[in-house]
Design a protein around this motif. Structure first.
Motif, PDB file in Angstrom:
ATOM      1  N   ARG A  23       0.825  -1.210   0.000  1.00 30.03           N
ATOM      2  CA  ARG A  23       0.000   0.000   0.000  1.00 30.03           C
ATOM      3  C   ARG A  23       0.858   1.259   0.000  1.00 30.03           C
ATOM      4  NH1 ARG A  23      -1.995  -3.249   3.948  1.00 30.03           N
ATOM      5  NH2 ARG A  23      -1.086  -1.898   5.560  1.00 30.03           N
ATOM      6  N   ARG A  24       2.076   1.146  -0.532  1.00 29.68           N
ATOM      7  CA  ARG A  24       3.019   2.257  -0.470  1.00 29.68           C
ATOM      8  C   ARG A  24       3.713   2.476  -1.795  1.00 29.68           C
ATOM      9  NH1 ARG A  24       5.099   4.633   3.932  1.00 29.68           N
ATOM     10  NH2 ARG A  24       3.900   4.228   5.830  1.00 29.68           N
TER      11      ARG A  24
ATOM     12  N   GLY B 228       6.374   1.953  -7.700  1.00 32.93           N
ATOM     13  CA  GLY B 228       4.934   2.062  -7.549  1.00 32.93           C
ATOM     14  C   GLY B 228       4.350   1.051  -6.584  1.00 32.93           C
ATOM     15  N   ARG B 229       3.172   1.378  -6.098  1.00 40.48           N
ATOM     16  CA  ARG B 229       2.425   0.477  -5.219  1.00 40.48           C
ATOM     17  C   ARG B 229       2.202  -0.866  -5.911  1.00 40.48           C
ATOM     18  NH1 ARG B 229      -3.589   1.597  -2.573  1.00 40.48           N
ATOM     19  NH2 ARG B 229      -4.235  -0.584  -2.483  1.00 40.48           N
ATOM     20  N   GLY B 230       2.372  -1.953  -5.147  1.00 40.30           N
ATOM     21  CA  GLY B 230       2.120  -3.287  -5.671  1.00 40.30           C
ATOM     22  C   GLY B 230       3.359  -4.087  -5.994  1.00 40.30           C
TER      23      GLY B 230
ATOM     24  N   SER C  37       9.257   6.808   1.580  1.00 40.16           N
ATOM     25  CA  SER C  37       8.018   6.142   1.184  1.00 40.16           C
ATOM     26  C   SER C  37       6.826   6.796   1.864  1.00 40.16           C
ATOM     27  CB  SER C  37       8.082   4.660   1.562  1.00 40.16           C
ATOM     28  OG  SER C  37       6.828   4.030   1.384  1.00 40.16           O
ATOM     29  N   TYR C  38       5.720   6.860   1.119  1.00 39.78           N
ATOM     30  CA  TYR C  38       4.456   7.344   1.660  1.00 39.78           C
ATOM     31  C   TYR C  38       3.345   6.354   1.285  1.00 39.78           C
ATOM     32  CZ  TYR C  38       6.495  11.975   2.490  1.00 39.78           C
ATOM     33  OH  TYR C  38       7.265  13.014   2.933  1.00 39.78           O
ATOM     34  N   PRO C  39       2.245   6.339   2.041  1.00 39.53           N
ATOM     35  CA  PRO C  39       1.099   5.532   1.631  1.00 39.53           C
ATOM     36  C   PRO C  39       0.596   5.947   0.248  1.00 39.53           C
ATOM     37  CG  PRO C  39       0.854   6.246   3.910  1.00 39.53           C
ATOM     38  CD  PRO C  39       2.037   6.980   3.356  1.00 39.53           C
TER      39      PRO C  39
ATOM     40  N   GLN D   6       1.344  10.767  -3.926  1.00 43.96           N
ATOM     41  CA  GLN D   6       1.595  11.960  -3.124  1.00 43.96           C
ATOM     42  C   GLN D   6       3.079  12.281  -2.971  1.00 43.96           C
ATOM     43  OE1 GLN D   6       1.082  11.892   1.184  1.00 43.96           O
ATOM     44  NE2 GLN D   6       0.524   9.723   1.118  1.00 43.96           N
ATOM     45  N   LEU D   7       3.944  11.413  -3.424  1.00 39.83           N
ATOM     46  CA  LEU D   7       5.376  11.618  -3.272  1.00 39.83           C
ATOM     47  C   LEU D   7       5.919  12.608  -4.304  1.00 39.83           C
ATOM     48  CD1 LEU D   7       8.196  10.836  -2.132  1.00 39.83           C
ATOM     49  CD2 LEU D   7       8.200   8.938  -3.762  1.00 39.83           C
TER      50      LEU D   7
END
Length: 282
Positions: free
Chosen positions: A77-78, A109-111, A132-134, A178-179
Motif C-alpha cells: 500500500r506504499r 509504484g504500489r504493488g 516512502s508514503y502511503p 503523493q510523493l
C-alpha cells in the motif's frame, strides 16, 4: 534477519518551543543512515512516511515489510522514491533491474512485491536513500536519470544561495500518488538553502543533507516567529511538520535530497515568508 524500524513521533508547536537542543535532535533528526552492508528504516508519525537507506556491499539488501506497516510486503500500500548518492548500483523490482548511477532516481509504484538493492563494486558501494508514503493507486515504476530531472536554477550569488534544483519525482516527469522528490546542489560560495523560508500547510517535508563533510549544516525549523536550529552532519535526515519552516546554512556548499508528501503534488504549493518574519514579535 529482520530489520528494526525506528519509530519517530512528532510534537506540536508548544512542545517544540520547550525542547532542548538535544531533545529537538532526538525527535526530528535521523542519524543512523548509510551503514555499510546494512538497511536502515525509520517510521515517521508525520504523514506516515518511512525514511531509509541501503548500502549493499557483498550481498544484496532486501526491503522488508514490518509489523508497523501491517502489510504482506513493503509496497503493498506504499510508493517509494530512491536516490543513489554513492557509486553505481541497481535496484531490482520483482526481477526487473534498474541501474542507478550517482544522482539517479527511481520511483517504485504500489504493488511491487520484491525490492532489493545491489552495488556493482562491494569496495565502492552505492548509497541508496529512500522515502516512502502511503499510496492510494498504482503507477508504473520508472527511473529518472540526473539529466532527465526538471532542472531549475535559483537564488543569487550575492545572497549566498545560488543553487540548482533537480525535480525527479513530480507531475510532468513521473506519475505518483503523493510523493514529490528531488535534490538540490548549492554552488561553490553559496551556503543558504530555501531562503527566504516557507511552510507547507498541506504537506510535510524531509531533508537529507549530503556532500557536506567535512563541514556541517545548521538546519532551521519550527514556527517562523520561534525558529530553532539543529546542526546536521553529512548523511543525516531531518523531518518537519507542515507548520514548520525548513531551511539551512552550511559552513561550505553542500547538497540535499528533499521529499514531500501530503494532500497534493504541486511543487509551488507553499506559503512563502520574508526574512523579516523570522523571530518576529507581534
Amino acid at each position: 534477519m529482520g530489520v528494526d524500524m525506528d519509530y519517530r513521533e512528532s510534537t506540536g508547536r508548544a512542545g517544540m518551543r520547550r525542547m532542548t537542543t538535544g531533545e529537538l535532535r532526538d525527535t526530528f533528526v535521523i542519524a543512523n543512515l548509510f551503514q555499510a552492508g546494512a538497511l536502515q528504516l525509520s517510521y515517521l508519525e508525520v504523514e506516515r512516511a518511512v525514511v531509509g537507506s541501503a548500502v549493499p556491499t557483498t550481498m544484496p539488501l532486501a526491503l522488508p515489510t514490518h509489523p508497523e506497516l501491517a502489510s504482506r510486503f513493503f509496497c503493498e500500500r506504499r510508493e517509494v522514491g530512491v536516490i543513489n548518492i554513492g557509486e553505481p548500483g541497481s535496484v531490482v523490482l520483482d526481477g526487473d533491474r534498474f541501474r542507478l548511477s550517482r544522482h539517479d532516481c527511481l520511483y517504485i509504484g504500489r504493488g511491487v512485491e520484491a525490492v532489493s538493492f545491489e552495488s556493482e563494486d562491494a569496495g565502492r558501494p552505492a548509497r541508496f536513500y529512500f522515502v516512502s508514503y502511503p499510496a492510494h493507486a498504482s503507477y508504473p515504476s520508472r527511473s529518472v536519470r540526473r539529466d532527465e530531472a526538471r532542472t531549475i536554477v535559483a537564488g543569487e550569488a550575492q545572497s549566498a544561495n545560488r543553487r540548482v534544483i533537480r525535480q525527479a519525482i513530480r507531475p510532468g516527469v513521473v506519475d505518483s500518488c503523493q510523493l514529490v522528490m528531488g535534490f538540490t546542489e548549492l554552488e561553490a560560495g553559496s551556503v543558504w538553502n530555501t531562503m527566504p523560508p516557507h511552510t507547507h500547510r498541506r504537506r510535510s517535508e524531509i531533508y537529507m543533507y549530503f556532500d557536506a563533510a567535512p563541514g556541517r549544516v545548521m538546519h532551521l525549523m519550527g514556527e517562523p516567529s520561534e525558529p530553532r536550529a539543529v546542526f546536521m552532519d553529512d548523511g543525516e535526515a531531518v523531518f518537519s511538520p507542515s507548520w514548520s519552516i525548513h531551511s539551512g546554512v552550511g559552513t561550505a556548499n553542500y547538497s540535499f535530497v528533499w521529499s514531500m508528501g501530503g494532500e497534493n503534488l504541486e511543487f509551488d504549493d507553499m506559503d512563502v515568508l520574508a526574512v523579516s518574519d523570522l523571530g518576529a514579535r507581534a
